[in-house]
Scaffold this motif. Structure first.
Motif, PDB file in Angstrom:
ATOM      1  N   PRO A 187      26.544 -56.250 -92.399  1.00 20.04           N
ATOM      2  CA  PRO A 187      27.440 -56.630 -91.296  1.00 20.04           C
ATOM      3  C   PRO A 187      27.042 -55.972 -89.979  1.00 20.04           C
ATOM      4  CG  PRO A 187      28.709 -56.122 -93.267  1.00 20.04           C
ATOM      5  CD  PRO A 187      27.283 -55.709 -93.557  1.00 20.04           C
ATOM      6  N   GLU A 188      26.521 -54.748 -90.064  1.00 20.91           N
ATOM      7  CA  GLU A 188      26.116 -54.034 -88.852  1.00 20.91           C
ATOM      8  C   GLU A 188      24.949 -54.738 -88.160  1.00 20.91           C
ATOM      9  OE1 GLU A 188      28.420 -51.579 -91.476  1.00 20.91           O
ATOM     10  OE2 GLU A 188      26.516 -52.622 -91.866  1.00 20.91           O
ATOM     11  N   PHE A 189      23.999 -55.216 -88.988  1.00 18.54           N
ATOM     12  CA  PHE A 189      22.849 -55.915 -88.420  1.00 18.54           C
ATOM     13  C   PHE A 189      23.281 -57.247 -87.819  1.00 18.54           C
ATOM     14  CE2 PHE A 189      18.494 -58.000 -89.151  1.00 18.54           C
ATOM     15  CZ  PHE A 189      17.999 -57.501 -87.954  1.00 18.54           C
ATOM     16  N   LEU A 190      24.217 -57.922 -88.470  1.00 20.34           N
ATOM     17  CA  LEU A 190      24.735 -59.180 -87.919  1.00 20.34           C
ATOM     18  C   LEU A 190      25.439 -58.934 -86.593  1.00 20.34           C
ATOM     19  CD1 LEU A 190      25.331 -62.179 -88.025  1.00 20.34           C
ATOM     20  CD2 LEU A 190      27.277 -61.687 -89.518  1.00 20.34           C
ATOM     21  N   SER A 191      26.162 -57.829 -86.500  1.00 19.87           N
ATOM     22  CA  SER A 191      26.831 -57.475 -85.254  1.00 19.87           C
ATOM     23  C   SER A 191      25.814 -57.275 -84.130  1.00 19.87           C
ATOM     24  CB  SER A 191      27.660 -56.207 -85.449  1.00 19.87           C
ATOM     25  OG  SER A 191      28.364 -55.876 -84.274  1.00 19.87           O
ATOM     26  N   MET A 192      24.676 -56.647 -84.457  1.00 16.03           N
ATOM     27  CA  MET A 192      23.613 -56.439 -83.470  1.00 16.03           C
ATOM     28  C   MET A 192      23.025 -57.776 -83.015  1.00 16.03           C
ATOM     29  SD  MET A 192      21.632 -53.181 -85.217  1.00 16.03           S
ATOM     30  CE  MET A 192      20.187 -53.452 -84.200  1.00 16.03           C
ATOM     31  N   ILE A 193      22.833 -58.691 -83.972  1.00  6.36           N
ATOM     32  CA  ILE A 193      22.294 -60.015 -83.632  1.00  6.36           C
ATOM     33  C   ILE A 193      23.242 -60.749 -82.700  1.00  6.36           C
ATOM     34  CG2 ILE A 193      21.743 -62.309 -84.567  1.00  6.36           C
ATOM     35  CD1 ILE A 193      20.701 -60.882 -87.089  1.00  6.36           C
ATOM     36  N   ARG A 194      24.540 -60.707 -83.034  1.00  3.70           N
ATOM     37  CA  ARG A 194      25.529 -61.389 -82.195  1.00  3.70           C
ATOM     38  C   ARG A 194      25.566 -60.785 -80.798  1.00  3.70           C
ATOM     39  NH1 ARG A 194      30.558 -62.117 -86.555  1.00  3.70           N
ATOM     40  NH2 ARG A 194      30.176 -64.333 -86.940  1.00  3.70           N
ATOM     41  N   SER A 195      25.478 -59.478 -80.712  1.00  2.93           N
ATOM     42  CA  SER A 195      25.494 -58.820 -79.400  1.00  2.93           C
ATOM     43  C   SER A 195      24.278 -59.224 -78.576  1.00  2.93           C
ATOM     44  CB  SER A 195      25.510 -57.307 -79.607  1.00  2.93           C
ATOM     45  OG  SER A 195      25.465 -56.628 -78.374  1.00  2.93           O
ATOM     46  N   LYS A 196      23.131 -59.280 -79.235  1.00  5.98           N
ATOM     47  CA  LYS A 196      21.890 -59.663 -78.554  1.00  5.98           C
ATOM     48  C   LYS A 196      21.970 -61.104 -78.051  1.00  5.98           C
ATOM     49  CE  LYS A 196      16.955 -60.325 -79.511  1.00  5.98           C
ATOM     50  NZ  LYS A 196      15.915 -60.245 -80.567  1.00  5.98           N
ATOM     51  N   MET A 197      22.522 -61.996 -78.881  1.00  2.00           N
ATOM     52  CA  MET A 197      22.606 -63.410 -78.504  1.00  2.00           C
ATOM     53  C   MET A 197      23.605 -63.632 -77.387  1.00  2.00           C
ATOM     54  SD  MET A 197      22.386 -65.234 -82.277  1.00  2.00           S
ATOM     55  CE  MET A 197      22.671 -66.888 -81.611  1.00  2.00           C
ATOM     56  N   SER A 198      24.648 -62.823 -77.337  1.00  2.00           N
ATOM     57  CA  SER A 198      25.669 -62.983 -76.302  1.00  2.00           C
ATOM     58  C   SER A 198      25.161 -62.579 -74.917  1.00  2.00           C
ATOM     59  CB  SER A 198      26.908 -62.152 -76.651  1.00  2.00           C
ATOM     60  OG  SER A 198      26.631 -60.765 -76.555  1.00  2.00           O
ATOM     61  N   LYS A 199      24.069 -61.814 -74.893  1.00  2.00           N
ATOM     62  CA  LYS A 199      23.513 -61.347 -73.621  1.00  2.00           C
ATOM     63  C   LYS A 199      22.445 -62.277 -73.057  1.00  2.00           C
ATOM     64  CE  LYS A 199      24.408 -56.523 -74.811  1.00  2.00           C
ATOM     65  NZ  LYS A 199      23.802 -55.212 -75.181  1.00  2.00           N
ATOM     66  N   ARG A 200      22.147 -63.343 -73.811  1.00  2.00           N
ATOM     67  CA  ARG A 200      21.113 -64.270 -73.336  1.00  2.00           C
ATOM     68  C   ARG A 200      21.576 -65.069 -72.127  1.00  2.00           C
ATOM     69  NH1 ARG A 200      19.128 -66.929 -79.057  1.00  2.00           N
ATOM     70  NH2 ARG A 200      18.058 -65.096 -79.879  1.00  2.00           N
TER      71      ARG A 200
END
Length: 200
Positions: A187-200
């Motif tokens: 879940p932590e890695f998924l949270s990082m992915i979501r955060s990265k995608m939201s900054k695009r």
């Protein structure tokens, strides 16, 4: 596909079947007579490992999660089944052998069920259903092979984007930990992915 107020659960399953085969009114009534209604509250199990699968399920309301646990107790989600989805453990159902899977309600859920006995009767009395289930199982196999290949060849971020594009109506209905278990990440890695995608 959500169930509208004016529709019955049988309307939804008949629409599902009509994508591949045409039934006359007599055949529709026979099919409906072979189905049984079921329901499960949120977090309730409808199947656990070691049990022989008694039914194939067609979801008319809610969301079911099919998953297994590895030897370390880590959850691996095979699929989420929402309205208009078929689910179950096909191998256990067809061979009447103990299942390795859990099926658990993610939301309060309702479904239609067919037993192995009625499944065989359906083929005998309405042979065109063999075509329907052949297409259904072929599509399921293709999805399994594609997902296995994606797990080998794609990054977690790419797999997440594919899930969002393919199942946008499911993503906002499931917990982050469940989606992470489907993608094969934490879940932590998924949270990082979501955060990265939201900054695009």
């Amino acid at each position: 596909m959500e169930l509208h107020a004016s529709e019955s659960p049988y309307d939804l399953i008949l629409q599902n079947v009509a994508r591949f085969i045409d039934l006359n009114e007599q055949e529709k009534e026979l099919f409906k007579s072979l189905l049984k209604k079921g329901s499960a509250k949120r977090k309730e199990f409808i199947m656990q490992p070691g049990e022989i699968t008694k039914y194939e399920y067609f979801v008319t309301k809610g969301c079911l999660k099919v998953y297994s646990l590895d030897r370390n107790g880590v959850e691996h989600v095979s699929m989420f089944a929402i309205e208009d989805f078929w689910t179950g453990d096909m191998a256990s159902f067809m061979q009447q052998q103990p299942s390795s899977y859990f099926i658990k309600a993610v939301e309060d859920s309702e479904f239609l069920m067919i037993t192995k006995e009625n499944f065989e009767r359906l083929f005998k009395e309405i042979p065109k259903f063999e075509r329907f289930y052949r297409i259904l199982y072929q599509n399921s196999l293709v999805s399994y092979i594609r997902r296995t290949n994606e797990g080998i060849s794609l990054t977690a971020e790419e797999r997440y984007e594919i899930f969002l594009n393919k199942y946008p109506h499911i993503a906002n209905r499931i917990a982050q930990k469940d989606l992470a278990a489907y993608l094969g990440i934490t879940p932590e890695f998924l949270s990082m992915i979501r955060s990265k995608m939201s900054k695009r």
